[in-house]
Design a protein around this motif. Sequence first.
Motif, PDB file in Angstrom:
ATOM      1  N   ILE A  75       0.833  -1.200   0.000  1.00 52.44           N
ATOM      2  CA  ILE A  75       0.000   0.000   0.000  1.00 52.44           C
ATOM      3  C   ILE A  75       0.868   1.251   0.000  1.00 52.44           C
ATOM      4  O   ILE A  75       2.068   1.195   0.285  1.00 52.44           O
ATOM      5  N   SER A  76       0.246   2.366  -0.308  1.00 53.01           N
ATOM      6  CA  SER A  76       0.921   3.664  -0.242  1.00 53.01           C
ATOM      7  C   SER A  76       0.138   4.589   0.666  1.00 53.01           C
ATOM      8  O   SER A  76      -1.094   4.515   0.732  1.00 53.01           O
ATOM      9  N   ILE A  77       0.864   5.445   1.365  1.00 55.68           N
ATOM     10  CA  ILE A  77       0.247   6.426   2.257  1.00 55.68           C
ATOM     11  C   ILE A  77       0.894   7.780   2.002  1.00 55.68           C
ATOM     12  O   ILE A  77       2.123   7.902   2.045  1.00 55.68           O
ATOM     13  N   LEU A  78       0.081   8.785   1.721  1.00 55.30           N
ATOM     14  CA  LEU A  78       0.582  10.146   1.554  1.00 55.30           C
ATOM     15  C   LEU A  78       0.443  10.881   2.883  1.00 55.30           C
ATOM     16  O   LEU A  78      -0.648  10.967   3.452  1.00 55.30           O
ATOM     17  N   LEU A  79       1.550  11.394   3.371  1.00 56.83           N
ATOM     18  CA  LEU A  79       1.582  12.117   4.640  1.00 56.83           C
ATOM     19  C   LEU A  79       1.658  13.607   4.353  1.00 56.83           C
ATOM     20  O   LEU A  79       2.561  14.079   3.663  1.00 56.83           O
ATOM     21  N   LEU A  80       0.694  14.354   4.853  1.00 55.40           N
ATOM     22  CA  LEU A  80       0.625  15.790   4.617  1.00 55.40           C
ATOM     23  C   LEU A  80       0.747  16.529   5.945  1.00 55.40           C
ATOM     24  O   LEU A  80      -0.071  16.341   6.843  1.00 55.40           O
ATOM     25  N   GLY A  81       1.766  17.350   6.053  1.00 51.20           N
ATOM     26  CA  GLY A  81       1.888  18.230   7.203  1.00 51.20           C
ATOM     27  C   GLY A  81       1.311  19.579   6.837  1.00 51.20           C
ATOM     28  O   GLY A  81       1.821  20.267   5.957  1.00 51.20           O
ATOM     29  N   VAL A  82       0.238  19.956   7.466  1.00 49.65           N
ATOM     30  CA  VAL A  82      -0.522  21.138   7.057  1.00 49.65           C
ATOM     31  C   VAL A  82      -0.238  22.315   7.976  1.00 49.65           C
ATOM     32  O   VAL A  82      -0.350  22.206   9.202  1.00 49.65           O
TER      33      VAL A  82
END
Length: 315
Positions: A75-82
């Motif tokens: 699987i892939s996971i996109l990590l977004l620091g907002v």
Amino acid sequence: MAEQPRTRSRQKKKKKSGLKIFSVIILVLILGAGGYAYYLWHTVQSTFDKTHAPLDHEVSDKRSSKASLENQDPISILLLGVDEREGDRGRSDSLILMTINPKKHSMKMVSIPRDTRTEIVGKGTTDKINHAYAFGGVNMAVDTVENFLDVPVDYYIEVNMESFKDIVDAVGGVTVDNDLDFNYDGHVFPKGTISMNGEEALAYARMRKKDPRGDFGRQIRQRQVIQAVINEGASIKSLTNYDDILDTVSKNVKTNLTFDDMKEIQSNYKDARKNIDQIKIDGDNERINGIYYYSVPDTERNAISSELKKHLNID
């Protein structure tokens, strides 16, 4: 490498974090400790339900069918620091795409420079990749990253960067091997093995201008701290702090992972944290109409895409 003494600042400053490290909050939980953490999850299921925010689409256009967590599909996971701003949704100040292959017991972690010039999918413009979130929220950010690297984004984790200090402190601090002697934000960071609390780790991850490698040096430190927190979260000594970690999660995280998804990942994917391959995106700095961009050649982008597809078992 022998541990060197640390100089800790005792000043208590309340300032907005320009933090780039954010994935640690969920990663500690889904890739960290086992039975006891599972027990805590069970007792606070309602808390995790509050973090759930689905994407517009359930299955990525880059996949023929949804990846099965039960069958241990990669699987892939996109990590977004907002970086949230008053009056608007803010910008994704940090983007890290992770691919996890449980059968190979490995993870790949790609830091995408925030100034990367690319097509903003759904906006019809070419701009800095971190603007996608500002224009269209997490859905536009996911679509844009998928288009840039030509791989599916199965899951996303969006984290308010203000929460970083709390999670580092909740796992009892972190230890890293520092390769650059520098001072920043009132803290001293000598070369060698150093231990840091949340405030120190925040400063360590933020510094850029004093590093001759610029943003890439900062990305290295970000990934160091991410991996250190994962390791600390997986240790027995951190189990007593899971209530603090869960409290931080409930206030600062949004994700399309459900509670059941998290349990499946914790059961079937956690060993992948032991083998993390960090991938750097090479490109060139350039100015177009007076605006600074980071331009990535197609050859580089295609090479990284091929590596990620192979790790995801995608032809």
